[in-house]
Motif scaffolding. Structure first.
Motif, PDB file in Angstrom:
ATOM      1  N   TRP A 134       0.855  -1.179   0.000  1.00 10.23           N
ATOM      2  CA  TRP A 134       0.000   0.000   0.000  1.00 10.23           C
ATOM      3  C   TRP A 134       0.893   1.231   0.000  1.00 10.23           C
ATOM      4  CZ3 TRP A 134       0.260  -3.685   3.836  1.00 10.23           C
ATOM      5  CH2 TRP A 134       0.867  -3.309   5.028  1.00 10.23           C
ATOM      6  N   THR A 135       0.324   2.376  -0.294  1.00  9.85           N
ATOM      7  CA  THR A 135       1.099   3.613  -0.382  1.00  9.85           C
ATOM      8  C   THR A 135       1.620   4.000   0.994  1.00  9.85           C
ATOM      9  OG1 THR A 135      -0.304   4.354  -2.206  1.00  9.85           O
ATOM     10  CG2 THR A 135       1.039   6.027  -1.090  1.00  9.85           C
ATOM     11  N   PRO A 136       2.918   4.271   1.119  1.00  7.71           N
ATOM     12  CA  PRO A 136       3.469   4.598   2.444  1.00  7.71           C
ATOM     13  C   PRO A 136       3.089   6.010   2.875  1.00  7.71           C
ATOM     14  CG  PRO A 136       5.173   4.754   0.775  1.00  7.71           C
ATOM     15  CD  PRO A 136       3.961   4.199   0.081  1.00  7.71           C
ATOM     16  N   PRO A 137       3.004   6.231   4.191  1.00  8.59           N
ATOM     17  CA  PRO A 137       2.766   7.585   4.684  1.00  8.59           C
ATOM     18  C   PRO A 137       4.030   8.426   4.529  1.00  8.59           C
ATOM     19  CG  PRO A 137       3.197   6.125   6.526  1.00  8.59           C
ATOM     20  CD  PRO A 137       3.155   5.266   5.293  1.00  8.59           C
ATOM     21  N   GLU A 138       3.860   9.725   4.436  1.00  9.78           N
ATOM     22  CA  GLU A 138       5.009  10.626   4.410  1.00  9.78           C
ATOM     23  C   GLU A 138       5.392  10.969   5.850  1.00  9.78           C
ATOM     24  OE1 GLU A 138       4.499  14.038   1.975  1.00  9.78           O
ATOM     25  OE2 GLU A 138       3.910  12.888   0.198  1.00  9.78           O
ATOM     26  N   LEU A 139       6.651  10.717   6.200  1.00  8.00           N
ATOM     27  CA  LEU A 139       7.127  10.991   7.554  1.00  8.00           C
ATOM     28  C   LEU A 139       7.915  12.300   7.562  1.00  8.00           C
ATOM     29  CD1 LEU A 139       6.349   7.993   7.782  1.00  8.00           C
ATOM     30  CD2 LEU A 139       8.363   7.649   9.223  1.00  8.00           C
ATOM     31  N   PRO A 140       7.480  13.279   8.342  1.00  9.45           N
ATOM     32  CA  PRO A 140       8.231  14.535   8.411  1.00  9.45           C
ATOM     33  C   PRO A 140       9.649  14.306   8.935  1.00  9.45           C
ATOM     34  CG  PRO A 140       6.064  14.754   9.438  1.00  9.45           C
ATOM     35  CD  PRO A 140       6.286  13.294   9.192  1.00  9.45           C
ATOM     36  N   GLU A 141      10.576  15.122   8.464  1.00 12.00           N
ATOM     37  CA  GLU A 141      11.933  15.085   8.987  1.00 12.00           C
ATOM     38  C   GLU A 141      12.030  15.982  10.215  1.00 12.00           C
ATOM     39  OE1 GLU A 141      14.971  15.878   6.164  1.00 12.00           O
ATOM     40  OE2 GLU A 141      14.229  14.420   4.695  1.00 12.00           O
ATOM     41  N   LEU A 142      12.700  15.485  11.235  1.00 10.49           N
ATOM     42  CA  LEU A 142      12.833  16.215  12.493  1.00 10.49           C
ATOM     43  C   LEU A 142      14.278  16.676  12.671  1.00 10.49           C
ATOM     44  CD1 LEU A 142      10.758  13.844  14.806  1.00 10.49           C
ATOM     45  CD2 LEU A 142       9.975  15.879  13.578  1.00 10.49           C
ATOM     46  N   PRO A 143      14.483  17.745  13.400  1.00 10.98           N
ATOM     47  CA  PRO A 143      15.861  18.201  13.639  1.00 10.98           C
ATOM     48  C   PRO A 143      16.619  17.232  14.536  1.00 10.98           C
ATOM     49  CG  PRO A 143      14.306  19.468  14.950  1.00 10.98           C
ATOM     50  CD  PRO A 143      13.485  18.636  14.014  1.00 10.98           C
ATOM     51  N   GLY A 144      17.922  17.125  14.303  1.00 11.49           N
ATOM     52  CA  GLY A 144      18.736  16.223  15.114  1.00 11.49           C
ATOM     53  C   GLY A 144      18.433  14.773  14.772  1.00 11.49           C
ATOM     54  N   ALA A 145      18.761  13.902  15.705  1.00 10.87           N
ATOM     55  CA  ALA A 145      18.538  12.465  15.504  1.00 10.87           C
ATOM     56  C   ALA A 145      18.038  11.841  16.784  1.00 10.87           C
ATOM     57  CB  ALA A 145      19.827  11.774  15.061  1.00 10.87           C
ATOM     58  N   GLY A 146      17.151  10.856  16.621  1.00 11.94           N
ATOM     59  CA  GLY A 146      16.642  10.123  17.765  1.00 11.94           C
ATOM     60  C   GLY A 146      17.650   9.115  18.277  1.00 11.94           C
ATOM     61  N   LEU A 147      17.228   8.331  19.251  1.00 15.39           N
ATOM     62  CA  LEU A 147      18.065   7.325  19.896  1.00 15.39           C
ATOM     63  C   LEU A 147      17.690   5.939  19.390  1.00 15.39           C
ATOM     64  CD1 LEU A 147      17.634   8.710  23.530  1.00 15.39           C
ATOM     65  CD2 LEU A 147      19.554   9.155  21.978  1.00 15.39           C
ATOM     66  N   THR A 148      18.683   5.083  19.232  1.00 16.91           N
ATOM     67  CA  THR A 148      18.402   3.697  18.868  1.00 16.91           C
ATOM     68  C   THR A 148      17.617   3.041  20.003  1.00 16.91           C
ATOM     69  OG1 THR A 148      20.440   3.555  17.591  1.00 16.91           O
ATOM     70  CG2 THR A 148      19.405   1.477  18.235  1.00 16.91           C
ATOM     71  N   PRO A 149      16.467   2.439  19.718  1.00 15.13           N
ATOM     72  CA  PRO A 149      15.657   1.894  20.811  1.00 15.13           C
ATOM     73  C   PRO A 149      16.232   0.616  21.411  1.00 15.13           C
ATOM     74  CG  PRO A 149      14.615   1.455  18.695  1.00 15.13           C
ATOM     75  CD  PRO A 149      15.784   2.358  18.412  1.00 15.13           C
ATOM     76  N   LYS A 150      16.148   0.551  22.723  1.00 15.04           N
ATOM     77  CA  LYS A 150      16.426  -0.694  23.440  1.00 15.04           C
ATOM     78  C   LYS A 150      15.109  -1.455  23.515  1.00 15.04           C
ATOM     79  CE  LYS A 150      19.199  -0.786  27.009  1.00 15.04           C
ATOM     80  NZ  LYS A 150      19.764  -0.630  28.366  1.00 15.04           N
ATOM     81  N   LEU A 151      15.131  -2.740  23.147  1.00 14.13           N
ATOM     82  CA  LEU A 151      13.908  -3.523  23.016  1.00 14.13           C
ATOM     83  C   LEU A 151      13.956  -4.766  23.899  1.00 14.13           C
ATOM     84  CD1 LEU A 151      13.755  -3.384  19.117  1.00 14.13           C
ATOM     85  CD2 LEU A 151      12.421  -1.976  20.702  1.00 14.13           C
ATOM     86  N   TYR A 152      12.791  -5.190  24.355  1.00 20.35           N
ATOM     87  CA  TYR A 152      12.711  -6.414  25.148  1.00 20.35           C
ATOM     88  C   TYR A 152      12.751  -7.618  24.224  1.00 20.35           C
ATOM     89  CZ  TYR A 152      11.188  -9.907  28.491  1.00 20.35           C
ATOM     90  OH  TYR A 152      11.119 -11.029  29.303  1.00 20.35           O
ATOM     91  N   ASN A 153      13.727  -8.499  24.449  1.00 22.14           N
ATOM     92  CA  ASN A 153      13.913  -9.695  23.647  1.00 22.14           C
ATOM     93  C   ASN A 153      13.271 -10.878  24.375  1.00 22.14           C
ATOM     94  OD1 ASN A 153      14.778 -11.840  22.094  1.00 22.14           O
ATOM     95  ND2 ASN A 153      16.955 -11.326  22.190  1.00 22.14           N
ATOM     96  N   THR A 154      12.173 -11.381  23.827  1.00 25.26           N
ATOM     97  CA  THR A 154      11.467 -12.501  24.448  1.00 25.26           C
ATOM     98  C   THR A 154      12.381 -13.703  24.651  1.00 25.26           C
ATOM     99  OG1 THR A 154       9.411 -11.798  23.375  1.00 25.26           O
ATOM    100  CG2 THR A 154       9.500 -14.055  24.204  1.00 25.26           C
ATOM    101  N   ALA A 155      13.268 -13.937  23.695  1.00 25.48           N
ATOM    102  CA  ALA A 155      14.111 -15.134  23.740  1.00 25.48           C
ATOM    103  C   ALA A 155      15.092 -15.125  24.901  1.00 25.48           C
ATOM    104  CB  ALA A 155      14.872 -15.272  22.420  1.00 25.48           C
ATOM    105  N   THR A 156      15.555 -13.941  25.308  1.00 26.25           N
ATOM    106  CA  THR A 156      16.542 -13.860  26.394  1.00 26.25           C
ATOM    107  C   THR A 156      15.946 -13.317  27.682  1.00 26.25           C
ATOM    108  OG1 THR A 156      17.227 -11.618  25.770  1.00 26.25           O
ATOM    109  CG2 THR A 156      18.381 -13.461  24.728  1.00 26.25           C
ATOM    110  N   GLY A 157      14.763 -12.682  27.588  1.00 29.51           N
ATOM    111  CA  GLY A 157      14.166 -12.072  28.767  1.00 29.51           C
ATOM    112  C   GLY A 157      14.889 -10.818  29.216  1.00 29.51           C
ATOM    113  N   ARG A 158      15.603 -10.163  28.283  1.00 34.22           N
ATOM    114  CA  ARG A 158      16.381  -8.968  28.627  1.00 34.22           C
ATOM    115  C   ARG A 158      16.056  -7.827  27.664  1.00 34.22           C
ATOM    116  NH1 ARG A 158      20.720 -12.852  28.759  1.00 34.22           N
ATOM    117  NH2 ARG A 158      21.419 -12.041  26.747  1.00 34.22           N
ATOM    118  N   PHE A 159      16.328  -6.613  28.124  1.00 36.77           N
ATOM    119  CA  PHE A 159      16.263  -5.445  27.259  1.00 36.77           C
ATOM    120  C   PHE A 159      17.600  -5.326  26.540  1.00 36.77           C
ATOM    121  CE2 PHE A 159      13.111  -4.633  30.514  1.00 36.77           C
ATOM    122  CZ  PHE A 159      12.022  -4.192  29.769  1.00 36.77           C
ATOM    123  N   GLU A 160      17.556  -5.243  25.226  1.00 32.73           N
ATOM    124  CA  GLU A 160      18.779  -5.291  24.434  1.00 32.73           C
ATOM    125  C   GLU A 160      18.698  -4.309  23.256  1.00 32.73           C
ATOM    126  OE1 GLU A 160      19.255 -10.139  25.107  1.00 32.73           O
ATOM    127  OE2 GLU A 160      18.935  -9.326  23.099  1.00 32.73           O
TER     128      GLU A 160
END
Length: 422
Positions: free
Chosen positions: A4-30
């Motif tokens: 389907w047609t993708p949405p247009e995402l506005p560009e923001l100043p600077g840069a965000g942070l790489t997300p830390k995610l919960y890994n079900t396989a290890t039970g840890r935030f990684e």
């Protein structure tokens, strides 16, 4: 398969942070491994016979937000999703409604695409139906048979044999181990296998948990000629093949609803690792299940809230007023993606009030305006903390109650990070 047609995402100043995610396989935030600035994501898609309900939407919204977080951090994303367009539930629904199974699948895939577009979801670059890769899946099954990692089980209702994955042999011959993805005890695995498409009581299997790789042709069922006999694929091998052909091995995140942890994601990983010698994914992330009227939304129970009916204003107590897609998103984003929760019809009105308050907040002036730059930093910090959208919403509630010194920046941030149009 077209997306389907993708949405247009506005560009923001600077840069965000790489997300830390919960890994079900290890039970840890990684921080899942990202190679050369590219995050590779595979999310299990629909079985197209009753789409798209809010449980689906909650899952796909979680991984939409994940991609927005990566993109805001300057990370390229490559997204793949399958369509299980030949499977027992689809065939059963088609038979019960006296509709051709292909027609039913095509209708529901079209509805799903429409719902995802209207909801502003980022589409996958690789959108692949199982029926588009039957030959590739059959070849993978043949390879497992030739390597002694699969075996035949006689049938009573077919001239051919069914083919099963040999769990014990795979543990001996590959780096995969049962429980790598789903750290459950054996009894729980047996129970979940029986509840979620497995057949632990099937006579002739070497291990009750061994999953079906290839189902021999049965009367009245679709089938394909293949090197392993006429028939159709089992569930897990489909995703193994589609995912690795689209993204390669050891991709960043395998995603889906929490009901896919076992047996689906466990054995998808098992098949892929046994064939390639490489782990399927670095991290396994799962969205919680959504209830309605006191029970988890399910097709068998019939307690479904359909996105299309909300958008068209034809859902029950919400009938008569088409829902704003941004309000639906806010109603879902009020819950952390890993949480188990229940949707109430009043939730849409609550989301509408929040959306209206935010829109009014952008117009608010005064001498004590919140710093839009500081708000953006807070939003990015919450997003990087395992996609904590409830904190993001609370941050915006507080800021827009005061008013902000740069409304355009906040409107762009809410659109880019949350997909909500102000």
């Amino acid at each position: 398969m077209r997306t389907w047609t993708p949405p247009e995402l506005p560009e923001l100043p600077g840069a965000g942070l790489t997300p830390k995610l919960y890994n079900t396989a290890t039970g840890r935030f990684e921080y899942p491994a990202i190679s050369e600035g590219r995050a590779l994501l595979y999310v299990c898609g629909i079985t197209p016979y009753d789409a798209t309900h809010l449980g689906h939407a909650f899952t796909y919204l979680a991984f939409d937000i994940m991609q927005r977080a990566w993109r805001d951090a300057g990370i390229e994303t490559v997204y793949a999703q399958n369509i299980t367009d030949v499977d027992d539930p689809l065939l059963e629904r088609a038979a019960s409604t006296d509709v051709d199974w292909r027609s039913l699948a095509d209708e529901q895939i079209g509805l799903f695409r429409s719902d995802m577009h209207r909801m502003g979801m980022i589409p996958p670059e690789h959108y692949v139906a199982v029926t588009e890769q039957i030959d590739e899946i059959a070849a993978a099954v043949r390879e497992l048979v030739e390597r002694g990692l699969a075996y035949s089980v006689p049938t009573v209702d077919s001239e051919g044999d069914d083919i099963y994955f040999d769990t014990d042999a795979a543990e001996r011959e590959s780096q995969w181990r049962l429980g790598d993805v789903a750290p459950y005890d054996h009894g729980t695995m047996l129970q979940l296998s029986a509840e979620r498409g497995g057949d632990p009581q099937r006579a002739g299997k070497r291990n009750p948990l061994d999953p079906l790789l290839w189902r021999a042709v049965r009367a009245g069922e679709p089938s394909w000629e293949s090197p392993v006999g006429e028939g159709r694929p089992g569930w897990h091998i489909e995703c193994s093949v589609i995912a690795t052909r689209a993204l390669g091995g050891a991709f960043t995140v395998q995603g889906g609803g929490s009901d896919l942890v076992f047996p689906h994601h466990e054995f998808t990983a098992a098949h892929a690792t046994a064939i390639s010698g490489t782990p399927l994914a670095h991290a396994y992330c799962h969205a919680g299940l959504v209830a309605y009227q006191g029970h988890k939304m399910s097709k068998s129970r019939g307690n479904l809230v359909f996105v299309s009916k909300l958008l068209d204003g034809t859902h029950g107590a919400c009938a008569g007023v088409p829902a704003d897609p941004s309000a639906i998103r806010l109603g879902l984003l009020a819950h952390h993606y890993r949480s188990e929760w229940e949707w109430h019809d009043a939730d849409l009105e609550t989301a509408n009030r929040r959306l209206e308050a935010w829109r009014e907040g952008l117009e608010r002036g005064g001498d004590d305006l919140a710093s839009a730059t500081a708000v953006l930093q807070q939003l990015r910090a919450a997003l990087a903390n395992d996609l904590d959208t409830p904190v993001m919403l609370a941050t915006l509630d507080a800021a827009l109650d005061r008013g902000v010194d740069d409304p355009a920046l906040i409107a762009a941030a809410v659109d880019a990070l949350l997909g909500v149009k102000l």
